[in-house]
Design an enzyme around this catalytic site. Structure first.
Site, mmCIF file in Angstrom:
data_model
loop_
_atom_site.group_PDB
_atom_site.id
_atom_site.type_symbol
_atom_site.label_atom_id
_atom_site.label_comp_id
_atom_site.label_asym_id
_atom_site.label_seq_id
_atom_site.Cartn_x
_atom_site.Cartn_y
_atom_site.Cartn_z
ATOM 1 C CD GLU A 127 -5.390 -2.349 35.403
ATOM 2 O OE1 GLU A 127 -4.584 -1.502 35.842
ATOM 3 O OE2 GLU A 127 -5.268 -2.875 34.272
ATOM 4 C CG ASP A 128 -13.054 -0.850 37.114
ATOM 5 O OD1 ASP A 128 -12.970 -0.158 36.089
ATOM 6 O OD2 ASP A 128 -14.067 -1.514 37.433
ATOM 7 C CG MET A 129 -7.941 3.143 41.768
ATOM 8 S SD MET A 129 -8.285 4.833 42.307
ATOM 9 C CE MET A 129 -9.664 4.532 43.411
ATOM 10 C CE LYS A 149 -15.050 -3.698 39.910
ATOM 11 N NZ LYS A 149 -14.647 -2.300 40.200
#
Length: 297
Positions: free
Chosen positions: A67-69, A214
């Site tokens: 997952e993204d930060m 996103k």
């Protein structure tokens, strides 16, 4: 003439599911321009406990995606295998695995925890990555729309099923990924209002592996079509995003360790080859996790 012989122990593989309760934590250590980016990392948190237990030098983290930060990993967590190098202690027992989970829970701010820690073997690398290619993921997002939304708008989003989305490589990753367009499927959506904030709404999505959430919401300058903004007929953006469930094939499941003897990996399936693991947790666990997630948000 002299000869020097170096010896080391074979790796031990520790599997499980990690949970990331806070935003701003990358999966692996991230350094840019000589400075660490983010608040620690998932790998560093796991290593702090596992390497000490095994008396090891270092490790390599392999996970079923990332997952993204700024995205939290909630629900039942993301499957991972930590390849522990040069361990000087015996593989952990089930009791020691449970103790490591408790230590992670109480370490620092508890931003990274793990469940279902167990000793596995190298063969489960392949099972995990094969499963990750076919997995489905459930997300919960807080979104914004340019115009005020009414019940009909939210109903329109909630009616979406099996929507095929064409996604060009997102602008934000073009510097490290080849340009191209690929089709991904949004299997279902459910939209709900945010009381007192008509420009905001909650969106729950179940998608095919590899969907850029996103970009699906804001459209990425028209590079993802259709997008949530296109479906609403106005600009839309995403404020916060959480992964809340992962459905995939993974040897190991939630269960305990294989114990000292370092044999095969644990499995929830009868044939030992890894069953379908729904990484979501029960209702009681879910309520407890929601409380912790809200505290660390």
């Amino acid at each position: 003439t002299s000869c020097r012989m170096l010896t080391w122990h074979q790796p031990v593989y520790v599997g499980g599911h990690y949970l990331k309760w806070a935003r701003g934590v990358p999966q692996s250590p991230w350094v840019a321009d000589g400075e660490a980016v983010g608040d620690g990392s998932v790998q560093a948190s796991l290593e702090a406990v596992v390497l000490r237990q095994l008396g090891a030098d270092c490790s390599k983290l392999n996970a079923a995606g990332r997952e993204d930060m700024d995205v939290r990993m909630l629900g039942g967590g993301r499957p991972f295998i930590l390849e522990v190098h040069n361990p000087r202690n015996l593989p952990p027992t089930e009791e020691e695995c449970a103790a490591m989970e408790r230590e992670l829970e109480g370490a620092g701010d508890g931003a990274v925890t793990a469940r279902g820690l167990h000793v596995t073997d190298h063969s489960h690398y392949h099972l995990m990555h094969e499963g990750s290619a076919e997995k489905e993921k459930v997300y919960t997002a807080l979104c914004w729309s340019e115009r005020r939304l009414g019940p009909a708008d939210l109903a329109r989003l909630s009616a979406v099923t099996d929507l095929v989305v064409q996604q060009a490589t997102p602008v934000r990753v073009l510097h490290r990924r080849s340009p191209g367009t690929r089709a991904r499927t949004v299997l279902s959506m459910a939209a709900a209002p945010v009381p007192g904030a008509p420009h905001f709404f909650h969106l729950k999505l179940r998608t095919q592996a590899g969907t850029y959430i996103k970009e699906f919401v804001h459209g990425d300058f028209g590079r993802t079509r259709p997008s949530v903004g296109e479906l609403l007929g106005c600009r839309a953006d995403i404020m916060q995003l959480d992964v809340t469930e992962i459905d995939m094939e993974f040897g190991g499941g939630d269960g305990g360790g294989s114990g000292r003897g370092g044999g095969g990996g644990a499995s929830n399936s009868d044939d030992g080859q890894g069953g379908t693991v729904r990484v979501g947790g029960g209702e009681g666990e879910a309520a407890q996790r929601e409380g912790k997630a809200a505290k660390l948000a």
